[in-house]
Design a protein around this motif. Structure first.
Motif, PDB file in Angstrom:
ATOM      1  N   ILE A 111      -7.065  -6.126   0.535  1.00 50.57           N
ATOM      2  CA  ILE A 111      -6.353  -4.930   1.010  1.00 50.57           C
ATOM      3  C   ILE A 111      -4.851  -5.108   0.839  1.00 50.57           C
ATOM      4  O   ILE A 111      -4.138  -4.164   0.485  1.00 50.57           O
ATOM      5  CB  ILE A 111      -6.704  -4.585   2.478  1.00 50.57           C
ATOM      6  CG1 ILE A 111      -6.121  -3.193   2.825  1.00 50.57           C
ATOM      7  CG2 ILE A 111      -6.205  -5.637   3.435  1.00 50.57           C
ATOM      8  CD1 ILE A 111      -6.502  -2.697   4.198  1.00 50.57           C
TER       9      ILE A 111
ATOM     10  N   VAL B 183       0.231  -1.459   5.784  1.00 43.62           N
ATOM     11  CA  VAL B 183      -0.613  -2.636   5.556  1.00 43.62           C
ATOM     12  C   VAL B 183       0.241  -3.850   5.215  1.00 43.62           C
ATOM     13  O   VAL B 183       0.082  -4.936   5.795  1.00 43.62           O
ATOM     14  CB  VAL B 183      -1.627  -2.363   4.418  1.00 43.62           C
ATOM     15  CG1 VAL B 183      -2.329  -3.653   3.998  1.00 43.62           C
ATOM     16  CG2 VAL B 183      -2.653  -1.322   4.856  1.00 43.62           C
TER      17      VAL B 183
ATOM     18  N   HIS C 162      -9.486  -0.858   9.345  1.00 44.38           N
ATOM     19  CA  HIS C 162      -9.341  -1.767   8.206  1.00 44.38           C
ATOM     20  C   HIS C 162     -10.267  -1.365   7.059  1.00 44.38           C
ATOM     21  O   HIS C 162      -9.852  -1.319   5.887  1.00 44.38           O
ATOM     22  CB  HIS C 162      -9.649  -3.202   8.644  1.00 44.38           C
ATOM     23  CG  HIS C 162      -9.982  -4.116   7.497  1.00 44.38           C
ATOM     24  ND1 HIS C 162      -9.043  -4.525   6.582  1.00 44.38           N
ATOM     25  CD2 HIS C 162     -11.166  -4.662   7.101  1.00 44.38           C
ATOM     26  CE1 HIS C 162      -9.620  -5.279   5.667  1.00 44.38           C
ATOM     27  NE2 HIS C 162     -10.897  -5.388   5.959  1.00 44.38           N
ATOM     28  N   GLU C 163     -11.547  -1.060   7.392  1.00 44.85           N
ATOM     29  CA  GLU C 163     -12.493  -0.711   6.332  1.00 44.85           C
ATOM     30  C   GLU C 163     -12.070   0.579   5.613  1.00 44.85           C
ATOM     31  O   GLU C 163     -12.096   0.658   4.388  1.00 44.85           O
ATOM     32  CB  GLU C 163     -13.908  -0.509   6.902  1.00 44.85           C
ATOM     33  CG  GLU C 163     -14.480  -1.726   7.600  1.00 44.85           C
ATOM     34  CD  GLU C 163     -14.318  -1.634   9.099  1.00 44.85           C
ATOM     35  OE1 GLU C 163     -15.132  -2.238   9.806  1.00 44.85           O
ATOM     36  OE2 GLU C 163     -13.383  -0.953   9.563  1.00 44.85           O
TER      37      GLU C 163
ATOM     38  N   ALA D 202      -8.452   1.613  -2.265  1.00 49.56           N
ATOM     39  CA  ALA D 202      -9.263   1.323  -3.449  1.00 49.56           C
ATOM     40  C   ALA D 202      -9.478   2.595  -4.259  1.00 49.56           C
ATOM     41  O   ALA D 202      -9.469   2.560  -5.505  1.00 49.56           O
ATOM     42  CB  ALA D 202     -10.602   0.718  -3.032  1.00 49.56           C
TER      43      ALA D 202
ATOM     44  N   THR E 253     -12.186  -9.258   1.243  1.00 50.06           N
ATOM     45  CA  THR E 253     -11.569  -7.931   1.311  1.00 50.06           C
ATOM     46  C   THR E 253     -10.329  -7.907   2.194  1.00 50.06           C
ATOM     47  O   THR E 253      -9.520  -6.994   2.085  1.00 50.06           O
ATOM     48  CB  THR E 253     -12.583  -6.891   1.809  1.00 50.06           C
ATOM     49  OG1 THR E 253     -13.225  -7.372   3.000  1.00 50.06           O
ATOM     50  CG2 THR E 253     -13.637  -6.632   0.756  1.00 50.06           C
TER      51      THR E 253
ATOM     52  N   LEU F 131     -18.417  -1.826   3.479  1.00 54.53           N
ATOM     53  CA  LEU F 131     -17.420  -2.576   2.731  1.00 54.53           C
ATOM     54  C   LEU F 131     -18.015  -3.925   2.335  1.00 54.53           C
ATOM     55  O   LEU F 131     -18.602  -4.610   3.173  1.00 54.53           O
ATOM     56  CB  LEU F 131     -16.179  -2.795   3.621  1.00 54.53           C
ATOM     57  CG  LEU F 131     -14.854  -3.129   2.945  1.00 54.53           C
ATOM     58  CD1 LEU F 131     -14.389  -1.956   2.103  1.00 54.53           C
ATOM     59  CD2 LEU F 131     -13.808  -3.440   4.024  1.00 54.53           C
TER      60      LEU F 131
ATOM     61  N   THR G 150      -8.999   0.065   3.471  1.00 55.85           N
ATOM     62  CA  THR G 150      -9.344  -0.654   2.234  1.00 55.85           C
ATOM     63  C   THR G 150      -9.986   0.298   1.231  1.00 55.85           C
ATOM     64  O   THR G 150      -9.620   0.328   0.043  1.00 55.85           O
ATOM     65  CB  THR G 150     -10.304  -1.812   2.547  1.00 55.85           C
ATOM     66  OG1 THR G 150      -9.731  -2.656   3.557  1.00 55.85           O
ATOM     67  CG2 THR G 150     -10.573  -2.644   1.304  1.00 55.85           C
ATOM     68  N   TYR G 151     -10.951   1.079   1.703  1.00 50.52           N
ATOM     69  CA  TYR G 151     -11.652   2.021   0.813  1.00 50.52           C
ATOM     70  C   TYR G 151     -10.689   3.078   0.277  1.00 50.52           C
ATOM     71  O   TYR G 151     -10.717   3.424  -0.914  1.00 50.52           O
ATOM     72  CB  TYR G 151     -12.804   2.670   1.576  1.00 50.52           C
ATOM     73  CG  TYR G 151     -13.488   3.796   0.826  1.00 50.52           C
ATOM     74  CD1 TYR G 151     -14.115   3.579  -0.392  1.00 50.52           C
ATOM     75  CD2 TYR G 151     -13.513   5.084   1.359  1.00 50.52           C
ATOM     76  CE1 TYR G 151     -14.753   4.612  -1.076  1.00 50.52           C
ATOM     77  CE2 TYR G 151     -14.146   6.129   0.690  1.00 50.52           C
ATOM     78  CZ  TYR G 151     -14.762   5.887  -0.532  1.00 50.52           C
ATOM     79  OH  TYR G 151     -15.380   6.909  -1.202  1.00 50.52           O
TER      80      TYR G 151
ATOM     81  N   ALA H 104      -5.407  -9.013   8.689  1.00 48.02           N
ATOM     82  CA  ALA H 104      -5.558  -7.570   8.562  1.00 48.02           C
ATOM     83  C   ALA H 104      -5.570  -6.943   9.951  1.00 48.02           C
ATOM     84  O   ALA H 104      -6.095  -7.524  10.906  1.00 48.02           O
ATOM     85  CB  ALA H 104      -6.848  -7.240   7.822  1.00 48.02           C
TER      86      ALA H 104
END
Length: 830
Positions: free
Chosen positions: A233, A285, A309-310, A317, A229, A216, A313-314, A295
């Motif tokens: 998010i 979230v 979290h990563e 996205a 990031t 990320l 986010t991905y 986060a």
């Protein structure tokens, strides 16, 4: 006289900073991570680059694998620079939570800042934070003026970035105004807003970055703004929820979000994550970030496990990247473990498996679906005594303010004879400060339909729920009460297929029968004052408008303490009756009840009371011995009274036996005064003040001699230590502590003060540390520390490194003049 003050050099750099907090309080440490000078220098280099790229200070910085807030990192950089300057490059620096500066001011002169000056700045930063647990708004540096929190952070980062490259501190740095540094900034505030299109484009960039670099990125560009990031998010989540609710036009504001501290990805299932699930993830979230301003480490998603979290986010996205291309949310995304995503040489983009949304009623709901969800909400309120944050409608989860609007439209439509039109779920913001000032009674159909119309009118105009709705004959109906009342109407309709003639309308406080944290802490402060004034527990404690017994209030206080220890500040506390302790027993000893232990003990007490319906008789603690029921009530009242004033739990609470709290005698038969109530905290042992050590106890007994009053005892101790110790060579801060200072019979002003405070406390005399800037008889200005003892309502000075002593003698103006007061401490923070 021996030990002239001119021999004493500065404890602190000769530098003026903003006024320090003068209350005698310990510094709270909330994190025990330790980092090398090399790790801090590497992170400082990253921070320097971030400022020079983004023209602003980042909210967080990564050190090794750990994310920390920038004010916390400022302290760590200051400590590292001080250590390097002293030739110490091996001692690790620990992270300690530091609050941010509230109103930074930068009013400086530009030029070369040489080593001696930036080391002074580092010392000023470290000492201010040690006293206040907060970064200063500015630090005043001779020749440069007021250096703001941001400028100080950037300047020290430049120093350490140089050290990282060259293995030595620079001779100087080129110092500039913060406005010069940030002159070309493209910054944002919480009022900066972005379109769905801008967020979608940024999501596409982030998705490509992850699939290319297998990690990320720390920031992503949204429009002309570089967002970290953790903030992005939240923007992704709001965009997904808005689109799912049919809102593609509202702009989404940026908001600072702190880093996830320890992300965890424990995904149990890989596979297709359908729309209803990734919308739930987006709602989770939003809910977490809104409540915590940071986060989460992970979000638990039914059927998939803990999504880090990563990964969250991905995943979001990918959803928004699909929307960016197709102008519709995907039916599903192919969901994987984060380790699969980052460990694979190739990652599916999802373009072959994600299909365009078909025409469905995904965002529109029938009257029957809304009625069923309303029944669930009604049951939730009546079970949990509070409004839930979200409610499930069919397979879709929506925020409760959004559902309020949907219920209001449903009630209006049904009343107008329309039971077939589906109702849209459009995102509605929550009320910020609900007010409920109502008259209870029967609310007939005419009135609750008016309430429904008032809800619709306000939300349509403001896109947020009102704090209250004024209804004739009932008053101000708070947001929560309006939601619950319309849920009751729709729950009745769900069962009977007709609107009720009336509902029984109540105050929200009656419905919840629960107390807010503010009510609990206010009652705790009143209880503390009562006990200290009356030397006993009261029969009842008033909480809000209710009267609770001490036993019932102990359950409330321990639950509040548990919540605060876990970082929860929004709990509601049930008014439940508990029987008093049947056989309380107290044999507490004088000690510190540390934060971690009193939170753990609170859970023991609360769990026992819930299981048994009565108060616990006593708890055996590690440091404080056996704390009986009455003593527990008093100590937790002190914990929450402290929270009421400081908005934080105390690092510890001083404990004594309950008998000493309730004693009405101010002196013993020998004439030696007992420690006055409220001053017990000045008699306990701390890290460098070994009050309970047998050697210190023996010195105390010898030194006080045959004194028959507390004053004479304190004076005898001072004279004894003055005659048997001497000032050692100059060094900074604490080196020995009380015991080692006595064993060497020498120390600097800090260590001599540790020894005097410890021996005074060992004799039962309340004592603390006094810190000030002084001017010596030679004219030099220095930072200096000495001791004070509290006797018969007055603090007396005692300084073993000089002749500054108000026990029998006045403060000699030829020896030292106090120029500025820095603070008093229970435990010396340096």
């Amino acid at each position: 006289m021996k030990k002239a003050l001119s021999l004493v050099l500065a404890l602190m750099m000769v530098i003026s900073i903003m006024p320090m907090v003068s209350s005698a309080a310990t510094v709270t440490t909330t994190n025990s991570n330790y980092f090398t000078v090399a790790q801090i220098a590497t992170a400082a280099s990253t921070l320097k680059t971030s400022v020079e790229t983004n023209k602003k200070l980042p909210d967080t910085i990564k050190i090794g694998t750990y994310y920390t807030a920038t004010p916390t990192f400022l302290r760590m950089m200051a400590a590292a620079i001080c250590n390097i300057s002293d030739g110490d490059t091996t001692t690790n620096v620990y992270s300690k939570s530091v609050a941010t500066a509230q109103n930074p001011v930068d009013d400086v002169t530009e030029g070369k800042m040489y080593k001696d000056t930036y080391i002074k700045l580092a010392n000023a930063v470290y000492n201010y934070i040690a006293t206040n647990s907060q970064a200063a708004n500015y630090y005043t540096i001779s020749e440069f003026g007021k250096v703001s929190h941001e400028n100080a952070t950037y300047s020290l980062a430049r120093v350490l970035a140089y050290y990282k490259t060259n293995g030595a501190l620079p001779n100087y740095i080129t110092f500039q105004k913060w406005s010069t540094i940030t002159a070309s900034a493209s910054t944002t505030t919480d009022s900066t807003s972005f379109t769905i299109a801008e967020i979608g484009a940024a999501a596409s960039t982030l998705k490509t970055s992850v699939e290319t670099n297998k990690k990320l990125p720390s920031t992503v560009k949204v429009g002309a703004y570089n967002a970290d990031t953790f903030a992005f998010i939240r923007m992704l989540a709001v965009a997904v929820v808005n689109i799912n609710g049919g809102d593609t036009t509202s702009k989404i504001n940026s908001k600072s979000v702190a880093a996830a501290q320890n992300p965890l990805d424990d995904v149990t299932t890989e596979g297709k994550m359908y729309k209803d699930t990734f919308v739930k993830l987006a709602n989770a979230v939003i809910t977490y970030v809104t409540a915590n301003s940071r986060a989460a480490n992970y979000y638990t998603v039914t059927g998939f496990g803990k999504v880090s979290h990563e990964n969250a986010t991905y995943s979001l996205a990918r959803v928004m990247a699909y929307y960016n291309t197709n102008k519709a949310l995907p039916n599903y995304i192919t969901f994987q473990k984060w380790s699969t995503i980052t460990g694979s040489a190739s990652t599916s983009t999802g373009t072959t498996t994600e299909t365009t949304v078909t025409t469905t009623d995904y965002h529109y709901f029938t009257i029957a679906e809304i009625g069923a969800a309303a029944s669930t909400l009604k049951t939730s309120v009546e079970t949990n005594k509070k409004l839930p944050a979200t409610i499930k409608i069919g397979s879709y989860t929506t925020a409760t303010p959004t559902f309020l609007k949907m219920m209001a439209v449903a009630v209006r439509n049904i009343n107008n004879g329309n039971t077939t039109t589906k109702i849209n779920s459009k995102a509605v913001a929550v009320a910020q400060n609900p007010v409920d000032e109502v008259t209870a009674g029967q609310m007939y159909k005419e009135s609750y339909v008016k309430l429904a119309n008032a809800v619709i009118t306000y939300i349509d105009a403001n896109n947020t729920s009102a704090n209250y709705y004024t209804i004739t004959d009932f008053g101000k109906v708070g947001y929560e009460n309006a939601t619950y009342s319309l849920a009751r109407v729709m729950a009745y309709y769900n069962t009977n297929k007709a609107l009720p003639n009336y509902i029984t309308f109540q105050k929200w406080s009656t419905i919840t029968a629960a107390f807010t944290l503010a009510q609990v802490t206010a009652a705790a402060a009143t209880l503390k004052t009562y006990i200290e004034s009356n030397k006993k527990l009261p029969d009842t404690i008033t909480v809000g408008t209710a009267k609770l017994t001490p036993a019932s209030f102990l359950a409330v206080m321990t639950k509040a303490t548990i919540d605060l220890g876990a970082g929860t500040k929004t709990g509601a506390y049930e008014n439940k009756t508990y029987s008093t302790a049947s056989s309380p027993a107290d044999s507490a000893k004088s000690a510190n009840f540390q934060l971690s232990e009193y939170v753990s003990v609170a859970k023991t007490i609360y769990d026992y009371m819930v299981a048994n319906g009565k108060a616990i008789n006593y708890v055996d603690t590690t440091n404080c011995g056996r704390l009986g029921f009455q003593n527990l009530v008093y100590r937790y009242a002190r914990v929450l009274a402290y929270y009421k004033t400081n908005n934080a739990l105390p690092n510890y609470v001083a404990v004594t036996a309950w008998s000493s709290v309730t004693s009405t005698s101010s002196s013993s038969s020998s004439g030696i005064e007992k420690c006055p109530s409220g001053y017990e905290k000045y008699t306990v042992a701390t890290t460098n003040c070994q009050v309970n050590n047998s050697t210190i106890q023996s010195v105390s007994k010898t030194a006080r001699g045959s004194a028959t009053t507390q004053y004479n005892m304190a004076f005898n101790i001072y004279n004894y230590l003055q005659a048997n110790t001497s000032y050692w060579y100059f060094y900074y801060n604490t080196k020995l502590g009380a015991l080692a200072t006595w064993n060497k019979r020498m120390g600097n002003c800090c260590d001599l003060s540790h020894m005097l405070v410890a021996v005074w406390r060992a004799s039962g005399v309340p004592a603390r540390y006094y810190h000030a800037q002084i001017t010596s008889s030679s004219g030099g200005r220095y930072g200096h520390v000495w001791a004070q003892c509290y006797i018969s309502g007055k603090w007396y000075h005692g300084d073993l490194s000089n002749n500054v002593n108000t026990l029998r003698t006045s403060l000699p103006q030829t020896c030292a003049v106090v120029r500025s007061f820095n603070g008093t401490y229970i435990t010396l923070p340096f």
